[in-house]
Design an enzyme around this catalytic site. Structure first.
Site, PDB file in Angstrom:
ATOM      1  CE  LYS A 174      -2.964 -75.107   7.837  1.00  0.00           C
ATOM      2  NZ  LYS A 174      -2.198 -73.992   7.252  1.00  0.00           N
ATOM      3  CB  SER A 176       1.716 -74.951   7.715  1.00  0.00           C
ATOM      4  OG  SER A 176       0.645 -74.042   7.449  1.00  0.00           O
ATOM      5  CB  SER A 228       0.723 -72.404   4.690  1.00  0.00           C
ATOM      6  OG  SER A 228       1.838 -72.371   5.518  1.00  0.00           O
TER       7      SER A 228
END
Ligand code: GLN
Length: 461
Positions: A63, A138, A162
């Site tokens: 990420k 997210s 997330s």
């Protein structure tokens, strides 16, 4: 981890070809083509001479909120479009030492704020099964990378769901460790008392293997816990006989979507059949979790994001005329709408006159929510709950209504408020063929139990 004749290089090649074939999913912000192939060849050599680490064969996407030396870390924001990290996050260092190979950095909601992947300055990530839908957020790109076969595993972060929520919506495994289990050093902060790093994988065993490597005390993160890390793999024996599993009654109210309820019921029945004891428990303060989270997380975010002022690093507006206008314009132009909304909310709840009514009150309610879990865990070994109120929703569906987007987090934020570990396990599909996941929540630092139950659940269809 590798099957038969498979090499790490071959695996990287096949992931790279999926990445380019499915570019329209918008899962990656940068891809390390040659570098990944080079490290793969290195690991293949180590495998041959018997010196490879425990994660040899694991090809990992990261990420874009985690620092990697010499790589751009955008956090999905224009603010950090050209920001180059000067050091490796602790998790990255540990994974490298275990011979994992990194394939690229993934798209995400800006500064990890969102539940759909639509808040990225670099465009929305799309659901791999139905491209008109969101993959969740997210950690949208990290989730899609694994779900679509662009990497073997990936790293995400979970501040309010997330990792678990997108894993649920895309039908893969997502693990949020206990707060403090994994070092946050090198993770760009959103809400520091909630943020945790964890893996997305196709199996619970892979998630356990990654946690095994990234867990543990780190001198560079004073909130990382000095608590022994058990050998997770040895505890996964596919038996749930005698375990007590709690169903929080507030999570199974009449408001629960009937399709999700019936998918979960099948898993609950399988657990019963295998000798687990299913017990109803109560988490009486559940109705306050979303509001408590959105007060505390925005307060922490407003403070953490004060550092992006155009002066030190990150975006600086070319239109500024003096110091004040540099601050104002850099922040106005560098941040997207959701981030600005959070900064305003967070600043408001911390402002004098409102601090007691909102921030302090929310801190007190957080303690009540933590106590609810402590009490529930006196009766049971872990909890089983839904992950999100619906399966993957349409792109754009909730973008004009932030409150609806926030309410999507109703089943996930409690684990972050209480600091406990949680995992998403694929459980079935709805009538549109979209994945539905089940969430297991454990006691603080007891990832072993939810991994064990999750590993069992994977074997029942
Ligand atoms: N959806 C939640 C939020 O928008 C959680 C985000 C996260 O876990 N990073 O804050």
């Amino acid at each position: 981890m590798l099957s038969g004749e498979e090499t790490v290089e071959g695996r990287v090649e096949s992931h790279l070809s999926v990445i380019s074939a499915r570019k329209n999913l918008n899962a990656f912000l940068s891809v390390f083509n040659d570098e990944a192939l080079m490290s793969a060849r290195d690991v293949d050599r180590k495998i041959k001479n018997g010196s490879a680490g425990p994660l040899a064969g694991m090809v990992i996407a990261v990420k874009d909120v985690l620092c990697m030396t010499g790589k751009i870390t955008t956090c999905g924001s224009k603010m950090l479009q050209n920001f180059e990290s000067i050091y490796d996050a602790t998790v990255i260092r540990k994974l490298k030492e275990a011979d994992a190979v990194f394939i690229g950095k993934t798209n995400m909601d800006e500064f990890a704020m969102g539940s759909s992947g639509e808040n990225s300055a670099y465009g929305a990530t799309k659901h791999p099964i139905d491209e008109t839908r969101v993959p969740g957020g997210s950690s949208s790109g990290s989730c899609v990378a694994v779900a679509a076969g662009m990497s073997t595993a990936s790293l995400g972060t979970d501040t309010g769901g997330s990792i678990r929520q997108p894993a649920g919506l895309c039908g893969i495994v997502g693990l949020k460790p206990t707060y403090g289990r994994v070092s946050r050093y090198g993770l760009v902060a959103f809400a520091s008392s909630f943020d945790q790093i964890g893996p997305f994988t196709n199996s619970v065993r892979d998630a356990a293997a990654i946690l095994q490597v990234i867990a543990g005390k780190d001198e560079n993160d004073s909130t990382s816990a000095d608590i022994p890390v058990p050998d997770y793999a040895s505890k996964m024996n596919r038996s749930v006989n005698g375990l007590k599993i709690g169903l929080p009654k507030e999570y199974f109210s009449d408001a629960l979507n009937p399709e999700i309820r019936s998918v979960l019921q099948a898993k609950i029945d399988a657990l019963k059949k295998a000798g687990a004891k299913i017990v109803e428990v109560s988490l009486p303060n559940s109705e306050y979790t979303v509001s408590t989270y959105y007060i505390l997380a925005t307060a922490e975010a407003s403070s953490n994001l004060a550092r992006y002022d155009g002066a030190r690093y990150g975006y600086r507006s070319p239109h500024s005329t003096d110091l004040q206008s540099m601050y104002v314009r850099s922040r106005s132009e560098g941040f997207g709408d959701e981030v600005k909304r959070r900064i305003m909310l967070g600043t408001y709840v911390l402002s004098s006159g409102y601090y007691d009514a909102y921030y302090r009150k929310a801190q007190q309610v957080r303690r009540l929510i933590q106590n609810d879990f402590v009490n529930a865990f006196k009766e049971v070994d872990c909890l089983l709950t839904p992950i999100s109120p619906t399966s993957a929703f349409k792109l754009g569906e909730k973008m004009d209504d932030p409150l609806q987007m926030y309410l999507n987090d109703i089943y996930t934020v409690s684990a972050n408020l209480a600091g406990i570990p949680g995992i998403s396990i694929p459980a079935g599909t709805d009538k549109n063929g979209l994945p539905v996941g089940v969430q297991l929540l454990g006691k603080q630092f007891d990832e072993a139990t939810i991994l064990k139950v999750g590993d069992f659940l994977e074997t029942v269809n």
